[in-house]
Design an enzyme around this catalytic site. Structure first.
Site, short mmCIF file in Angstrom:
data_model
loop_
_atom_site.label_atom_id
_atom_site.label_comp_id
_atom_site.label_asym_id
_atom_site.label_seq_id
_atom_site.Cartn_x
_atom_site.Cartn_y
_atom_site.Cartn_z
N SER A 119 35.76 42.23 32.01
CA SER A 119 35.97 41.90 30.59
C SER A 119 35.37 43.08 29.65
O SER A 119 35.91 43.45 28.47
CB SER A 119 35.23 40.49 30.20
OG SER A 119 35.63 39.77 31.12
N HIS A 140 43.72 43.18 32.45
CA HIS A 140 42.57 42.24 32.04
C HIS A 140 43.45 40.87 31.56
O HIS A 140 44.04 41.16 30.44
CB HIS A 140 41.96 42.81 31.06
CG HIS A 140 40.82 41.84 30.46
ND1 HIS A 140 40.49 41.61 28.99
CD2 HIS A 140 40.12 41.08 31.15
CE1 HIS A 140 39.62 40.66 29.14
NE2 HIS A 140 39.20 40.48 30.01
N GLU A 152 45.57 42.92 29.00
CA GLU A 152 45.40 44.14 28.55
C GLU A 152 45.42 44.95 29.51
O GLU A 152 44.71 44.85 30.45
CB GLU A 152 44.03 43.97 27.71
CG GLU A 152 43.98 43.18 26.42
CD GLU A 152 42.43 42.99 25.90
OE1 GLU A 152 42.41 43.02 24.84
OE2 GLU A 152 41.67 42.78 26.65
N ASN A 190 38.16 40.74 23.34
CA ASN A 190 36.77 40.36 23.55
C ASN A 190 35.86 40.93 22.47
O ASN A 190 34.74 40.42 22.15
CB ASN A 190 36.14 40.54 24.94
CG ASN A 190 36.51 39.40 25.76
OD1 ASN A 190 37.15 38.35 25.34
ND2 ASN A 190 36.78 39.68 27.09
N1 LIG Z 1 36.13 33.69 32.84
C1 LIG Z 1 36.82 34.07 31.82
O1 LIG Z 1 37.11 33.64 30.93
C2 LIG Z 1 37.37 35.73 32.33
C3 LIG Z 1 38.47 36.06 31.58
C4 LIG Z 1 38.94 37.43 31.71
C5 LIG Z 1 38.27 38.20 32.81
N2 LIG Z 1 37.13 37.74 33.47
C6 LIG Z 1 36.39 38.55 34.44
O2 LIG Z 1 37.13 38.44 35.61
C7 LIG Z 1 35.87 38.55 36.38
C8 LIG Z 1 35.88 37.24 37.33
O3 LIG Z 1 35.35 36.18 36.44
P1 LIG Z 1 35.20 34.64 36.77
O4 LIG Z 1 35.28 34.01 35.56
O5 LIG Z 1 36.53 34.60 37.79
O6 LIG Z 1 33.83 34.56 37.50
P2 LIG Z 1 33.61 33.45 38.48
O7 LIG Z 1 32.15 33.33 38.36
O8 LIG Z 1 34.26 32.31 38.50
O9 LIG Z 1 34.07 34.00 39.96
C9 LIG Z 1 33.28 35.33 40.45
C10 LIG Z 1 33.83 35.74 41.93
O10 LIG Z 1 32.92 36.84 42.27
C11 LIG Z 1 32.63 36.49 43.63
N3 LIG Z 1 31.36 37.30 43.89
C12 LIG Z 1 29.92 37.12 43.34
N4 LIG Z 1 29.04 38.11 43.68
C13 LIG Z 1 29.82 38.72 44.68
C14 LIG Z 1 29.43 39.64 45.54
N5 LIG Z 1 28.17 40.22 45.62
N6 LIG Z 1 30.50 40.40 46.19
C15 LIG Z 1 31.63 40.07 46.18
N7 LIG Z 1 32.26 38.95 45.43
C16 LIG Z 1 31.17 38.21 44.57
C17 LIG Z 1 32.49 34.87 43.85
O11 LIG Z 1 32.50 34.53 44.96
C18 LIG Z 1 33.63 34.50 42.94
O12 LIG Z 1 34.57 34.58 43.79
C19 LIG Z 1 34.84 39.28 35.66
O13 LIG Z 1 34.88 40.48 35.69
C20 LIG Z 1 35.15 38.67 34.19
O14 LIG Z 1 34.47 39.44 33.28
C21 LIG Z 1 36.67 36.61 32.93
#
Ligand SMILES: NC(=O)c1ccc[n+]([C@@H]2O[C@H](COP(=O)([O-])OP(=O)(O)OC[C@H]3O[C@@H](n4cnc5c(N)ncnc54)[C@H](O)[C@@H]3O)[C@@H](O)[C@H]2O)c1
Length: 282
Positions: A119, A140, A152, A190
């Site tokens: 993000s 993104h 994005e 964002n």
């Molecule tokens: N949540 C949102 O609204 C949103 C929107 C757009 C983009 N994002 C981006 O997407 C990405 C994931 O966000 P999310 O909301 O799915 O998070 P989440 O917490 O739901 O999932 C995170 C994932 O990362 C894995 N993980 C954690 N530690 C790890 C490690 N040490 N090694 C490998 N994997 C590991 C977890 O097992 C899980 O599968 C981030 O970069 C976030 O910024 C999130």
């Protein structure tokens, strides 16, 4: 790039939503997760989403089965070797993401594009962790990825136009609306959204109104589909804090300095919907 198969890394909120979108768009997907349990939880979440679509007559049972047959889960990165496009969606932690990008670069064929769903982190730093910075960009997606149209496409200083075109074509083929944006923290959405969410928490801290009334006000007064606290719970408070910290690091603008209450809630593991408690209980 002809894209015949997509590898997705991470099975959290975004990994799951992106996998659902991509299998529905007809691509075979290999999902890399750390544990079989998290892969199972992700498959169950996609099955639940399909069941709701079937109930609403937006999908047939046979179509759902066909889509699910395109999804393979693994915990061995070597299984991603032949994917044409990789999308990492692991936790918003720069060290973890750097490790994942390096691992993908070593495991995947040289022609593959490696995209990050970060993000806010500088995509160029993740690109520089690989031996193919011309083939690394941001793709993104927004949350929930299976619903939100916008994607994005993040253009770094080193990425090739072929990669940007391929990433854009991929997003279009998933029935999304791609916009190309330069590699700057927060990209478009964002950078504009998070000062608003952060200021909502500061308003609550100052006791100006209850969280319920702030949510009602922003829905009724601005026509937003959800208020800031419901949205923060959906995004995940830990992810929101990480995004604000990255934005503050980049711009040193006080609007991005995370509200103390947000930091305390993350420390208390009140991460929102995913932990069943945040500003609201689930
Ligand atoms: N949540 C949102 O609204 C949103 C929107 C757009 C983009 N994002 C981006 O997407 C990405 C994931 O966000 P999310 O909301 O799915 O998070 P989440 O917490 O739901 O999932 C995170 C994932 O990362 C894995 N993980 C954690 N530690 C790890 C490690 N040490 N090694 C490998 N994997 C590991 C977890 O097992 C899980 O599968 C981030 O970069 C976030 O910024 C999130």
């Amino acid at each position: 790039m002809g894209c015949d198969s997509v590898g997705i890394v991470g099975s959290g909120i975004m990994g799951s939503g992106i996998a659902e979108t991509v299998i529905e768009s007809g691509y075979p997907v290999i999902l890399l997760s750390r544990t079989p349990e998290s892969a199972k939880a992700m498959v169950n979440s996609i099955k639940g989403s399909f069941a709701r679509k079937i109930e609403k007559r937006k999908k047939s049972t046979s179509q759902a089965d066909e889509d699910l047959s395109r999804l393979i889960c693994t915990n061995d990165i070597a299984d991603l070797a032949n994917c044409d496009l990789l999308i990492e969606t692991v936790v918003e932690d720069i060290d973890v993401k750097m490790r994942v990008m390096k691992g993908l670069d070593e495991a995947c064929k040289p022609s593959a594009i490696i995209a990050t769903n970060t993000s806010t982190f500088p995509v160029i730093e993740l690109a520089a962790a690989t031996s193919r910075p011309d083939k690394v960009c941001g793709i993104h997606f927004f949350n929930p990825a299976q619903v939100m149209k916008l994607v994005e496409i993040v253009e770094t200083l080193t990425v090739s136009q072929d990669t940007i075109q391929a990433a854009t074509a991929f997003a279009l083929s998933c029935n999304k609306e791609p916009v190309v944006v330069k590699d700057q923290a927060g990209f478009i959405v964002n950078a504009l959204l998070f000062p608003y969410l952060n200021n909502a928490v500061k308003l609550l801290e100052r006791g100006v109104a209850s969280k319920e009334n702030i949510d009602i006000a922003m829905k009724g007064g601005c026509g937003f589909p959800m208020g800031p606290f419901a949205l923060l719970d959906l995004v995940g408070l830990d992810t929101a804090l990480s995004i604000l910290n990255s934005l503050y690091d980049e711009f040193k603008d006080p609007n991005f300095a995370p509200a103390p209450l947000l930091k305390r809630m993350v420390a208390a593991k009140l991460h929102g919907r995913k932990t069943k408690a945040g500003f609201y209980n689930y």
